[in-house]
Enzyme design. Structure first.
Site, mmCIF file in Angstrom:
data_model
loop_
_atom_site.group_PDB
_atom_site.id
_atom_site.type_symbol
_atom_site.label_atom_id
_atom_site.label_comp_id
_atom_site.label_asym_id
_atom_site.label_seq_id
_atom_site.Cartn_x
_atom_site.Cartn_y
_atom_site.Cartn_z
ATOM 1 N N LEU A 241 0.810 -1.183 0.494
ATOM 2 C CA LEU A 241 0.061 0.374 -0.041
ATOM 3 C C LEU A 241 1.001 1.541 -0.135
ATOM 4 O O LEU A 241 1.810 1.591 1.463
ATOM 5 C CB LEU A 241 -0.903 0.172 1.257
ATOM 6 N N HIS A 242 0.724 1.721 -0.622
ATOM 7 C CA HIS A 242 1.510 2.958 -1.367
ATOM 8 C C HIS A 242 1.334 4.540 -0.838
ATOM 9 O O HIS A 242 1.675 4.749 0.637
ATOM 10 C CB HIS A 242 2.207 2.854 -3.213
ATOM 11 N N ASP A 243 0.568 5.473 -0.989
ATOM 12 C CA ASP A 243 0.241 6.400 -1.049
ATOM 13 C C ASP A 243 -0.496 7.153 0.540
ATOM 14 O O ASP A 243 -0.453 7.737 0.683
ATOM 15 C CB ASP A 243 -0.563 7.066 -1.931
#
Ligand code: BDR
Ligand code: CA
Length: 313
Positions: A241-243
């Protein structure tokens, strides 16, 4: 409580959506506005998606500004193969009524940084860095007024996700990334090296699905869709899960750790375009330009997301 003023610059994008919802659910953050850029999908869609997300959060008061429709020097590379044709695969979309602001996102960033107290505004960068690079070129005086640029982008130890050596946000606009990394403002970088440790395992997604509101379910649906693609690719339990790590870092920096290092951006090579060589051992002797995050307390991170999403409709 004194709120932290932020601008969210974004290309929604499934993980962008979860990041924006988390920010809008936090009483600690003042989201001054959202500036939108082309990235995961073209600008036409990212600006509409940003307005839809604000409406999901019941926040039609948030000004949404459309920005650059393509990178500084190159044609746009998109990621429909990950995020779907709309950019927000996995959930039903409506026609938003929240209007788009007439002011261009680059002008919005410049105006806000000049109007607000110097050193007060944090820029949360969730997409290619085109808008911010344009703002810096247009109005170099804003650089000294930025509190922190917290950006999701780059990769070193983990390798790339759009090419073998580059992460998507930096690869899409390496020239903008080089401008931003070289600007001299404080920068915190959340690369794949940390986001690949923040995995949406089924148990963590269930934490969001168990929330008694729409936002929890939306986030869970989005992450489940993202999961299908990523688990296939990375073959592990739970998609990175990036942002949302950007918003979590602003809210609770103690969840993360890293090192002050020098990071460059490859702008010349076709093979490694957008690679971000990190001088981890200080071999170049160049001064550090970023705080490069490599570690996260993943359970603490998901608990923080759940806590903030739970405050939304
Ligand atoms: C980044 O690329 C985009 O696809 C995501 O929204 C995230 O900002 C991850 O490499
Ligand atoms: Ca993004």
């Amino acid at each position: 409580m004194r709120q932290i003023p932020i601008i969210i610059d974004t290309d929604p994008g499934q993980d962008d959506a979860v990041a924006i919802l988390t920010a809008l659910g936090s009483p600690m953050l003042e989201v001054i506005g959202i500036s939108v850029v082309a990235g995961n999908v073209p600008l036409e869609r990212t600006q509409e998606n940003a307005r839809i997300i604000c409406e999901w959060a019941g926040r039609s008061d948030i000004p949404v500004h459309a920005g650059c429709a393509r990178p500084l020097l190159r044609p746009l590379v998109t990621a429909e193969h990950v995020h779907g044709k709309t950019g927000l695969d996995g959930v039903a979309l409506h026609q938003p009524t929240l209007p788009l602001q007439s002011e261009h996102a680059v002008d919005f960033i410049v105006r806000t940084l000049r109007q607000r107290d110097s050193g007060s505004v944090t820029l949360c960068m969730l997409g290619p860095l085109t808008n911010l690079a344009m703002a810096i070129v247009k109005a170099p005086d804003i650089v000294a007024r930025i509190k922190d640029i917290v950006l999701m982008g780059g990769a070193y130890f983990e390798g790339g996700n759009i090419t073998p050596s580059a992460e998507f946000n930096i690869h899409v606009d390496p020239d903008a990334a080089a401008t931003v990394l070289g600007c001299g403002a404080p920068i915190t970088m959340l690369p794949l090296d940390v986001t690949h440790k923040a995995r949406g395992t089924p148990a963590r997604i269930n934490l969001l699905r168990a929330l008694p509101n729409r936002a929890g379910n939306l986030a869970a649906d989005i992450l489940t869709t993202l999961e299908r693609f990523d688990v296939q690719r990375y073959g592990v339990n739970g998609a990175p899960l990036h942002d949302p790590t950007v918003i979590a870092y602003v809210l609770q920096p103690a969840l993360f750790s890293g090192k002050h290092v020098h990071v460059a951006v490859e702008q010349g090579s076709e093979l490694t375009l957008g690679a971000t060589p990190v001088d981890w051992w200080g071999v170049t002797g160049k001064a550090a330009n970023v705080y490069y995050i490599t570690e996260v307390d993943a359970d603490g991170f998901f608990a923080l997301l759940a806590e903030n999403l739970s405050r939304l409709p």
